[in-house]
Design a protein around this motif. Structure first.
Motif, PDB file in Angstrom:
ATOM      1  N   ARG A 171     -13.244   5.347   9.399  1.00 11.28           N
ATOM      2  CA  ARG A 171     -11.847   5.696   9.092  1.00 11.28           C
ATOM      3  C   ARG A 171     -11.132   6.052  10.384  1.00 11.28           C
ATOM      4  O   ARG A 171     -11.637   6.840  11.189  1.00 11.28           O
ATOM      5  N   LEU A 173      -7.351   7.243  12.217  1.00 16.61           N
ATOM      6  CA  LEU A 173      -5.992   7.768  12.127  1.00 16.61           C
ATOM      7  C   LEU A 173      -5.209   7.228  13.308  1.00 16.61           C
ATOM      8  O   LEU A 173      -5.604   7.403  14.461  1.00 16.61           O
ATOM      9  N   SER A 193     -11.025   1.225   7.904  1.00 13.39           N
ATOM     10  CA  SER A 193      -9.823   1.590   7.165  1.00 13.39           C
ATOM     11  C   SER A 193      -8.957   2.459   8.062  1.00 13.39           C
ATOM     12  O   SER A 193      -9.470   3.192   8.914  1.00 13.39           O
ATOM     13  N   VAL A 195      -5.357   4.996   8.397  1.00 16.96           N
ATOM     14  CA  VAL A 195      -4.154   5.708   7.965  1.00 16.96           C
ATOM     15  C   VAL A 195      -3.228   5.760   9.169  1.00 16.96           C
ATOM     16  O   VAL A 195      -3.598   6.263  10.238  1.00 16.96           O
ATOM     17  N   ASP A 217      -3.218   2.336   5.090  1.00 16.35           N
ATOM     18  CA  ASP A 217      -2.250   3.211   4.421  1.00 16.35           C
ATOM     19  C   ASP A 217      -1.250   3.681   5.467  1.00 16.35           C
ATOM     20  O   ASP A 217      -1.575   4.495   6.326  1.00 16.35           O
ATOM     21  N   ARG A 219       2.238   5.565   6.359  1.00 13.31           N
ATOM     22  CA  ARG A 219       3.100   6.585   5.764  1.00 13.31           C
ATOM     23  C   ARG A 219       4.217   6.973   6.716  1.00 13.31           C
ATOM     24  O   ARG A 219       4.018   7.050   7.934  1.00 13.31           O
ATOM     25  N   GLU A 229      -1.260  17.370   4.888  1.00 13.49           N
ATOM     26  CA  GLU A 229      -1.929  16.369   4.068  1.00 13.49           C
ATOM     27  C   GLU A 229      -3.445  16.598   4.122  1.00 13.49           C
ATOM     28  O   GLU A 229      -3.987  16.977   5.150  1.00 13.49           O
ATOM     29  N   PHE A 231      -6.120  14.708   4.478  1.00 10.98           N
ATOM     30  CA  PHE A 231      -6.761  13.461   4.865  1.00 10.98           C
ATOM     31  C   PHE A 231      -8.239  13.663   5.208  1.00 10.98           C
ATOM     32  O   PHE A 231      -9.007  12.710   5.240  1.00 10.98           O
TER      33      PHE A 231
END
Length: 403
Positions: A171, A173, A193, A195, A217, A219, A229, A231
């Motif tokens: 993951r 960011l 993945s 964000v 994702d 935002r 958030e 996360f």
């Protein structure tokens, strides 16, 4: 200063960089309005840029002009006018700390959000689609292994992925994700993945369309709201061409947030433009027309080091600032190819503003006055050392480049 002494002063100054007014070489300039001289003496960089936007002067090769001027050290030789001092003072007063209670941090956040999201970065996705590469990368390409503009963009994205050692299932960011170029590439090529957060709704919407079907994702969110958030922590954190907007008083808060969202064994890759000298105030013209935010500055090595001390171990520092010159020239070539369409929609002055921005920037990076850094950080250092050989990273074929 009367007009004649102003002209003499500017021509003498340009002569030190071997730039001639009325000369025939590509880097020489043509003055179309004699008011140019007084305007530059009175307004410095602001007068220089705005007089170009108004058509008062030209150069066949504006990037070469600026490369010579900046290489000759003329950047700080122009008279500082009261107007410039007011601009600098306003920028410093607006550069408010994130941690302060009450109205001041709210005001700083509101102004930075409005200035960036509703002006330069909200010009319109169609405009940026005209000037950027197909992947919509609004940051420096990596030209060491690239033979064209598109490949330079892919090479830069892949360079970052390899420095992080991305593996399927991780993951990520991405702070300041723009149109999701890195998120899309990393998800497609390395199976991660992502964000991504951005304050530009225009960019987020198009990014969502471009990343459809991928574990991405995007935002609309100020990076300072990330803590609200849930996360969790990410395997890695990235940030491309966003740190310049943070402001010196927010450097420590920015790195604190990045650290809080990074897993203990993860890496944080920061990509930012940089200055050679600490404490430099952003060029007033650039701040007004391009950054359009009161806190925007190019950081120095010392400032980044001070803000990360006690938070991160610096594992790798890579300077490929010279690669921004061909990147900006490529953007300019795309801009020129769409000139009629851009002028019809936005006007001649807007078009000339972008020409000045891109080619003066190319000259600045070619002169090595500005830098482009990718810095890799770890929370406590990589066990056994960060041993990614940059030469292997630059020359090995990634799945995307080998395809």
């Amino acid at each position: 200063m009367p007009a004649a002494p102003c002209q003499s002063f500017i021509e003498t100054l340009l002569g030190e960089a071997d730039v001639v007014v009325g000369g025939s070489r590509p880097w020489d300039i043509a003055v179309h309005d004699p008011r140019f001289y007084k305007r530059v003496v009175a307004g410095g960089s602001m007068g220089l840029g705005e007089s170009y936007m108004d058509g008062w002067w030209d150069s066949p090769a504006l990037d070469q002009t600026f490369e010579r001027v900046l290489s000759a050290g003329l950047r700080d030789r122009l008279k500082v006018s009261p107007a410039m001092l007011i601009d600098v003072l306003a920028a410093r007063l607006a550069n408010l700390p994130y941690e302060l209670p009450g109205l001041r941090p709210f005001l700083a956040r509101f102004r930075s959000h409005e200035a960036v999201a509703e002006t330069h970065y909200e010009t319109g996705n169609d405009f940026y689609e005209n000037i950027l590469c197909d992947r919509m990368i609004y940051s420096c390409g990596f030209w060491e292994t690239a033979t064209n503009f598109a490949d330079a963009g892919v090479a830069k994205l892949d360079l970052a992925c390899r420095k992080l050692g991305l593996r399927p299932g991780q993951r990520i960011l991405d702070i300041g994700c723009g149109w999701g170029a890195f998120a899309k590439y990393a998800a497609e090529t390395y199976g991660v993945s992502v964000v991504g957060v951005t304050i530009s709704e225009e960019q987020r919407k198009l990014g969502v369309e471009r990343c459809a079907g991928l574990p991405v994702d995007l935002r609309r969110m100020d990076y300072r709201d990330l803590g609200a958030e849930r996360f969790g922590r990410f395997d890695h954190v990235t940030s491309f061409a966003m740190f310049e907007h943070v402001g010196r008083d927010n450097f420590e808060a920015y790195f604190h947030i990045a650290r809080e969202h990074l897993a203990d064994g993860g890496l944080f890759l920061l990509e930012t433009m940089g200055e050679n000298v600490s404490g430099t105030v952003c060029n007033p013209w650039f701040q007004k027309y391009i950054f359009q935010g009161p806190t925007s500055v190019f950081p120095s090595i010392r400032e980044i080091a001070a803000a990360t001390e006690g938070r991160f171990v610096m594992e790798d520092w890579h300077n490929f600032g010279a690669d921004y010159a061909p990147t900006l020239r490529a953007w300019h070539a795309n801009l020129a190819a769409h000139r009629d369409q851009i002028v019809e929609r936005h006007g001649e002055r807007f078009y000339r503003m972008w020409v000045f921005y891109l080619l003066s920037g190319a000259g600045a990076f070619a002169s090595r006055g500005f830098q482009m850094w990718q810095v890799v950080f770890a929370k406590r250092g990589v066990a056994g050392g960060y041993r990614r050989d940059r030469a292997d990273i630059a020359t090995s074929a990634s799945p995307a480049l080998a395809a």
